[in-house]
Design an enzyme around this catalytic site. Structure first.
Site, mmCIF file in Angstrom:
data_model
loop_
_atom_site.group_PDB
_atom_site.id
_atom_site.type_symbol
_atom_site.label_atom_id
_atom_site.label_comp_id
_atom_site.label_asym_id
_atom_site.label_seq_id
_atom_site.Cartn_x
_atom_site.Cartn_y
_atom_site.Cartn_z
ATOM 1 N N CYS A 47 9.278 -4.220 80.838
ATOM 2 C CA CYS A 47 8.850 -4.418 79.450
ATOM 3 C C CYS A 47 9.512 -3.372 78.560
ATOM 4 O O CYS A 47 9.391 -2.165 78.805
ATOM 5 C CB CYS A 47 7.327 -4.304 79.355
ATOM 6 S SG CYS A 47 6.708 -4.226 77.650
ATOM 7 N N CYS A 50 6.843 -0.780 76.988
ATOM 8 C CA CYS A 50 6.055 0.143 77.801
ATOM 9 C C CYS A 50 6.640 1.552 77.746
ATOM 10 O O CYS A 50 7.848 1.730 77.510
ATOM 11 C CB CYS A 50 6.007 -0.346 79.254
ATOM 12 S SG CYS A 50 4.772 -1.628 79.572
ATOM 13 N N ASN A 72 12.554 -1.450 64.466
ATOM 14 C CA ASN A 72 12.931 -2.598 65.279
ATOM 15 C C ASN A 72 14.421 -2.562 65.609
ATOM 16 O O ASN A 72 15.258 -2.364 64.725
ATOM 17 C CB ASN A 72 12.581 -3.890 64.520
ATOM 18 C CG ASN A 72 12.560 -5.105 65.411
ATOM 19 O OD1 ASN A 72 13.441 -5.322 66.220
ATOM 20 N ND2 ASN A 72 11.540 -5.924 65.247
ATOM 21 N N ASP A 73 14.728 -2.750 66.890
ATOM 22 C CA ASP A 73 16.124 -2.734 67.327
ATOM 23 C C ASP A 73 16.901 -3.938 66.805
ATOM 24 O O ASP A 73 18.142 -3.932 66.815
ATOM 25 C CB ASP A 73 16.193 -2.696 68.856
ATOM 26 C CG ASP A 73 15.528 -1.454 69.430
ATOM 27 O OD1 ASP A 73 15.767 -0.352 68.886
ATOM 28 O OD2 ASP A 73 14.766 -1.577 70.410
ATOM 29 N N HIS A 109 0.038 -2.162 79.125
ATOM 30 C CA HIS A 109 0.699 -3.441 78.933
ATOM 31 C C HIS A 109 -0.279 -4.610 78.961
ATOM 32 O O HIS A 109 -0.008 -5.670 78.388
ATOM 33 C CB HIS A 109 1.755 -3.608 80.046
ATOM 34 C CG HIS A 109 2.579 -4.851 79.942
ATOM 35 N ND1 HIS A 109 3.597 -5.000 79.033
ATOM 36 C CD2 HIS A 109 2.536 -6.017 80.665
ATOM 37 C CE1 HIS A 109 4.155 -6.191 79.188
ATOM 38 N NE2 HIS A 109 3.528 -6.832 80.164
ATOM 39 N N ASN A 147 1.638 -10.961 65.423
ATOM 40 C CA ASN A 147 1.706 -12.283 66.030
ATOM 41 C C ASN A 147 1.201 -12.145 67.455
ATOM 42 O O ASN A 147 1.821 -11.455 68.267
ATOM 43 C CB ASN A 147 3.130 -12.828 66.042
ATOM 44 C CG ASN A 147 3.676 -13.066 64.654
ATOM 45 O OD1 ASN A 147 2.950 -13.472 63.757
ATOM 46 N ND2 ASN A 147 4.950 -12.795 64.455
ATOM 47 N N SER A 155 7.148 -12.447 71.417
ATOM 48 C CA SER A 155 8.177 -12.401 72.455
ATOM 49 C C SER A 155 7.824 -11.475 73.606
ATOM 50 O O SER A 155 8.562 -11.413 74.592
ATOM 51 C CB SER A 155 9.508 -11.952 71.835
ATOM 52 O OG SER A 155 9.369 -10.675 71.232
ATOM 53 N N HIS A 158 2.969 -7.264 75.520
ATOM 54 C CA HIS A 158 2.494 -5.895 75.296
ATOM 55 C C HIS A 158 1.804 -5.837 73.928
ATOM 56 O O HIS A 158 2.313 -6.383 72.947
ATOM 57 C CB HIS A 158 3.666 -4.917 75.334
ATOM 58 C CG HIS A 158 3.249 -3.484 75.434
ATOM 59 N ND1 HIS A 158 3.313 -2.767 76.604
ATOM 60 C CD2 HIS A 158 2.725 -2.638 74.505
ATOM 61 C CE1 HIS A 158 2.871 -1.538 76.391
ATOM 62 N NE2 HIS A 158 2.506 -1.445 75.120
ATOM 63 N N HIS A 160 1.137 -5.232 70.453
ATOM 64 C CA HIS A 160 1.951 -4.638 69.398
ATOM 65 C C HIS A 160 1.913 -5.515 68.155
ATOM 66 O O HIS A 160 1.549 -6.686 68.190
ATOM 67 C CB HIS A 160 3.406 -4.465 69.854
ATOM 68 C CG HIS A 160 4.191 -5.751 69.913
ATOM 69 N ND1 HIS A 160 3.990 -6.692 70.907
ATOM 70 C CD2 HIS A 160 5.142 -6.255 69.089
ATOM 71 C CE1 HIS A 160 4.815 -7.708 70.709
ATOM 72 N NE2 HIS A 160 5.509 -7.485 69.605
ATOM 73 N N GLN A 162 3.865 -5.536 63.855
ATOM 74 C CA GLN A 162 5.055 -5.129 63.114
ATOM 75 C C GLN A 162 4.690 -4.749 61.686
ATOM 76 O O GLN A 162 3.628 -5.125 61.175
ATOM 77 C CB GLN A 162 6.102 -6.247 63.107
ATOM 78 C CG GLN A 162 6.594 -6.652 64.486
ATOM 79 C CD GLN A 162 7.736 -7.642 64.419
ATOM 80 O OE1 GLN A 162 8.784 -7.375 63.809
ATOM 81 N NE2 GLN A 162 7.552 -8.804 65.037
ATOM 82 N N GLU A 176 -0.479 -14.464 45.012
ATOM 83 C CA GLU A 176 -1.784 -13.809 44.979
ATOM 84 C C GLU A 176 -1.861 -12.807 43.837
ATOM 85 O O GLU A 176 -2.914 -12.641 43.213
ATOM 86 C CB GLU A 176 -2.058 -13.125 46.317
ATOM 87 C CG GLU A 176 -2.261 -14.088 47.481
ATOM 88 C CD GLU A 176 -2.765 -13.389 48.724
ATOM 89 O OE1 GLU A 176 -2.947 -12.149 48.688
ATOM 90 O OE2 GLU A 176 -2.984 -14.071 49.748
ATOM 91 N N LYS A 304 -3.084 -27.205 65.986
ATOM 92 C CA LYS A 304 -2.882 -27.887 64.719
ATOM 93 C C LYS A 304 -1.399 -27.809 64.366
ATOM 94 O O LYS A 304 -0.792 -26.736 64.436
ATOM 95 C CB LYS A 304 -3.712 -27.212 63.628
ATOM 96 C CG LYS A 304 -3.340 -27.573 62.198
ATOM 97 C CD LYS A 304 -3.781 -28.962 61.816
ATOM 98 C CE LYS A 304 -3.520 -29.215 60.334
ATOM 99 N NZ LYS A 304 -3.920 -30.569 59.913
ATOM 100 N N GLU A 310 1.339 -32.598 55.419
ATOM 101 C CA GLU A 310 1.191 -31.156 55.131
ATOM 102 C C GLU A 310 2.491 -30.554 54.603
ATOM 103 O O GLU A 310 2.488 -29.695 53.722
ATOM 104 C CB GLU A 310 0.742 -30.395 56.376
ATOM 105 C CG GLU A 310 -0.675 -30.687 56.808
ATOM 106 C CD GLU A 310 -0.769 -31.811 57.816
ATOM 107 O OE1 GLU A 310 -1.815 -31.930 58.466
ATOM 108 O OE2 GLU A 310 0.216 -32.572 57.948
ATOM 109 N N GLN A 316 -3.672 -30.008 54.771
ATOM 110 C CA GLN A 316 -4.802 -30.866 55.110
ATOM 111 C C GLN A 316 -5.479 -30.324 56.356
ATOM 112 O O GLN A 316 -4.832 -29.789 57.249
ATOM 113 C CB GLN A 316 -4.303 -32.299 55.345
ATOM 114 C CG GLN A 316 -5.380 -33.325 55.664
ATOM 115 C CD GLN A 316 -5.643 -33.470 57.160
ATOM 116 O OE1 GLN A 316 -4.802 -33.119 57.997
ATOM 117 N NE2 GLN A 316 -6.806 -33.986 57.506
#
Length: 334
Positions: A47, A50, A72-73, A109, A147, A155, A158, A160, A162, A176, A304, A310, A316
């Protein structure tokens, strides 16, 4: 409440959503996502998140014991992007400077944020706040997000999230911003503070404490979408004092465990914080809040899809926000 098909207005974005609650009984012969229960090790030598492991370009992680943050790489934005613009008739483009940071929530992990204890979640909140404060000195918008799960494009399992920061305020927070500003100009109060007060103790509320409220918003699009709002005025994460960070950790833990209990699985979602843009104009109309957008519809294997109507007309949903909130409350705890 209207029982027949109807539209609900989202005062935070100015958009509408179609509610068709009778469709929940229709048979399903569409996609079913397989669930592969996976027992993850506490440490995975392969990983790239880790401790001590190698990332891109031979960069090696430190032997971290708490949270770990790095650029981020494979970042989508770069801080040294030169200022440039293009305009020809209807065609317009402009450069965007920024940076993308990765936040490892824990060295272990085999955890998710919902499985961490409240002190650990509080430390993640402190990192979110510190990074937001630092990046706000250079960029107009700082987007903290997570995410969770392969279904939402994660992806790596582990734990995490962003943080992306950019020189322009993106489309969603710009909407907004306009809606909250218009409401504040008309009423002299913050839209989401008023909304949180009106919803407190009601049928769409999942959990609340002295400082925070979680609800399935009246205008929710995703089946089990939730909105987490500070009850008292707060512009952004760095503005939260210690007590409110403590109660935020508590209600985050409660919400995420509730999600996991709903379908007895590790609940996938995209979540993110929206707070005051770091621009020069006054931002008294902004209220700190977080959106949780889970894709699941009927079970841990049926999601969904935002397609057809949509994509081409308007959003919807098939079950009412009130029903979704009731199902979440039923598996939560007091």
């Amino acid at each position: 409440m209207i029982e027949s098909p109807h539209r609900r207005f989202n005062p935070l974005t100015g958009e509408w959503v179609l509610v068709s609650a009778h469709r929940t009984g229709r048979p399903w012969k569409g996609a079913v996502d397989p669930v592969y229960p996976e027992v993850l090790p506490e440490y995975d030598p392969f990983c790239y998140l880790c401790p001590r492991n190698e990332r891109a370009e031979g960069i090696r992680n430190p032997d971290y014991s708490d949270q770990f943050v790095f650029t981020n790489d494979y970042a989508a934005l770069f801080p040294d992007t030169p200022v440039a613009s293009f305009e020809k008739g209807l065609l317009r483009a402009e450069s965007q400077a920024g940076t993308c940071r990765v936040v490892c929530f824990d060295p272990r992990h085999n955890l998710t944020l919902s499985q961490m204890d409240e002190p650990g979640i509080r430390r993640v909140i402190d990192v979110w706040s510190a990074e937001t404060e630092r990046l706000s000195r250079s960029f107009a918008w700082v987007q903290v997000f997570e995410n969770r799960g392969e279904m939402m494009g994660a992806s790596n399992p582990h734990p995490h999230g962003q943080i992306w920061a950019g020189s322009a305020v993106p489309v969603e927070p710009a909407r907004e911003d306009q809606q909250q500003r218009s409401y504040f100009d008309a009423h002299g109060s913050r839209l989401l503070v008023d909304y949180a007060r009106d919803e407190s103790g009601g049928e769409r509320v999942i959990a609340e404490n002295e400082d925070w409220i979680v609800m399935v918003p009246f205008w929710a699009v995703w089946p089990f979408e939730t909105l987490l709002v500070a009850k008292r005025a707060a512009g952004h994460l760095p503005a939260l004092e210690s007590d409110r960070r403590h109660t935020l950790a508590s209600i985050l833990k409660r919400l995420l465990v509730t999600y996991d209990r709903l379908f007895e699985s590790s609940f996938p979602y995209s979540m993110g914080w929206h707070g005051t843009p770091f621009t020069e104009d006054a931002q008294d109309h902004w209220q700190l809040h977080a959106h949780f957008y889970p894709p699941l519809l009927r079970s841990s294997t049926i999601r969904k899809f935002m397609v057809g109507y949509e994509l081409l007309s308007e959003r919807q949903r098939d079950l009412t926000p009130e029903e979704a909130a009731g199902r979440l409350r039923a598996v939560g705890w007091e």
